[in-house]
Design a protein around this motif. Structure first.
Motif, PDB file in Angstrom:
ATOM      1  N   SER A  10       0.864  -1.186   0.000  1.00 27.60           N
ATOM      2  CA  SER A  10       0.000   0.000   0.000  1.00 27.60           C
ATOM      3  C   SER A  10       0.896   1.231   0.000  1.00 27.60           C
ATOM      4  O   SER A  10       1.862   1.296   0.757  1.00 27.60           O
ATOM      5  CB  SER A  10      -0.890   0.042   1.242  1.00 27.60           C
ATOM      6  N   HIS A  12       0.398   5.236   0.422  1.00 29.06           N
ATOM      7  CA  HIS A  12      -0.491   6.352   0.739  1.00 29.06           C
ATOM      8  C   HIS A  12       0.073   7.616   0.100  1.00 29.06           C
ATOM      9  O   HIS A  12       1.272   7.885   0.222  1.00 29.06           O
ATOM     10  CB  HIS A  12      -0.635   6.509   2.249  1.00 29.06           C
ATOM     11  N   CYS A  23       3.254   6.701  -7.980  1.00 23.89           N
ATOM     12  CA  CYS A  23       2.572   5.402  -7.946  1.00 23.89           C
ATOM     13  C   CYS A  23       2.980   4.530  -9.120  1.00 23.89           C
ATOM     14  O   CYS A  23       3.253   3.331  -8.948  1.00 23.89           O
ATOM     15  CB  CYS A  23       1.058   5.600  -7.944  1.00 23.89           C
ATOM     16  N   PRO A  61      -6.581  12.582   0.892  1.00 19.82           N
ATOM     17  CA  PRO A  61      -5.555  11.580   0.614  1.00 19.82           C
ATOM     18  C   PRO A  61      -6.116  10.409  -0.179  1.00 19.82           C
ATOM     19  O   PRO A  61      -7.317  10.214  -0.257  1.00 19.82           O
ATOM     20  CB  PRO A  61      -5.104  11.148   2.008  1.00 19.82           C
ATOM     21  N   ALA A  63      -4.704   6.228  -1.800  1.00 17.06           N
ATOM     22  CA  ALA A  63      -3.715   5.161  -1.654  1.00 17.06           C
ATOM     23  C   ALA A  63      -3.792   4.215  -2.845  1.00 17.06           C
ATOM     24  O   ALA A  63      -4.872   3.948  -3.369  1.00 17.06           O
ATOM     25  CB  ALA A  63      -3.946   4.373  -0.359  1.00 17.06           C
ATOM     26  N   ARG A  65      -3.102   0.377  -3.812  1.00 16.46           N
ATOM     27  CA  ARG A  65      -2.949  -0.931  -3.193  1.00 16.46           C
ATOM     28  C   ARG A  65      -2.682  -1.948  -4.291  1.00 16.46           C
ATOM     29  O   ARG A  65      -3.361  -1.959  -5.319  1.00 16.46           O
ATOM     30  CB  ARG A  65      -4.195  -1.318  -2.412  1.00 16.46           C
ATOM     31  N   TRP A  79      -7.739   3.659  -3.305  1.00 18.45           N
ATOM     32  CA  TRP A  79      -8.631   4.090  -2.238  1.00 18.45           C
ATOM     33  C   TRP A  79      -8.629   5.608  -2.210  1.00 18.45           C
ATOM     34  O   TRP A  79      -7.589   6.238  -2.455  1.00 18.45           O
ATOM     35  CB  TRP A  79      -8.144   3.571  -0.890  1.00 18.45           C
ATOM     36  N   ASP A  80      -9.790   6.201  -1.959  1.00 18.81           N
ATOM     37  CA  ASP A  80      -9.849   7.630  -1.686  1.00 18.81           C
ATOM     38  C   ASP A  80     -10.964   7.899  -0.693  1.00 18.81           C
ATOM     39  O   ASP A  80     -11.770   7.031  -0.397  1.00 18.81           O
ATOM     40  CB  ASP A  80      -9.986   8.469  -2.964  1.00 18.81           C
ATOM     41  N   TYR A 128     -13.135   2.154  -2.650  1.00 16.20           N
ATOM     42  CA  TYR A 128     -12.012   1.407  -3.182  1.00 16.20           C
ATOM     43  C   TYR A 128     -12.411   0.942  -4.579  1.00 16.20           C
ATOM     44  O   TYR A 128     -13.378   0.200  -4.741  1.00 16.20           O
ATOM     45  CB  TYR A 128     -11.716   0.217  -2.261  1.00 16.20           C
TER      46      TYR A 128
END
Length: 136
Positions: A10, A12, A23, A61, A63, A65, A79-80, A128
């Motif tokens: 993960s 972030h 990313c 924020p 992330a 994954r 994810w947000d 997600y």
């Protein structure tokens, strides 16, 4: 090396367009180190679209994954903190002037399967959005 065992990473990130590049490069490194270089190009495209949507549409924020199942499935997810569902993928159109609106259509076209789910944790809400690639 490690291709037959499950693993997960993960990352972030802040709500910053530069995070998309971070990313993408991190994903390339992860897949290369796990001997999955053949998945890198498509995985980078998918991750870029998912994370770009999170950074562009959510005001907080996010992330990335990445999960590998020993059974040979790579799951990439974003994810947000915005609980709103993603807009359904639009069909590709010949409007070459537009610079948006193709992300989930690319995900639908390139991934084996994709989906989304709402998330609630410790009173925080979000979503997600994920897709999967088979190694075969």
């Amino acid at each position: 090396m490690g291709r037959h065992r499950d693993w997960e990473y993960s990352l972030h990130i802040p709500s910053d367009p530069r995070a998309v590049t971070v990313c993408r490069r991190t994903l390339r490194l992860i897949l290369t180190m796990h001997g999955l270089i053949r998945l890198v190009d498509v995985a980078e495209l998918l991750a870029t679209e998912l994370i770009s949507n999170s950074v562009r549409h959510a005001k907080g924020p996010a992330a990335l994954r990445v999960h590998w199942s020993g059974a040979g499935v790579l799951r990439i997810g974003a994810w947000d903190a915005d609980p709103s569902p993603p807009e359904p993928p639009r069909p590709f159109t010949p409007d070459w002037e537009r610079e948006d609106g193709r992300g989930l259509a690319l995900v639908r076209a390139c991934a084996d399967v994709w989906g989304w789910q709402p998330l609630t944790r410790d009173g925080n809400r979000g979503k997600y959005v994920w897709c999967e690639l088979g190694a075969a």
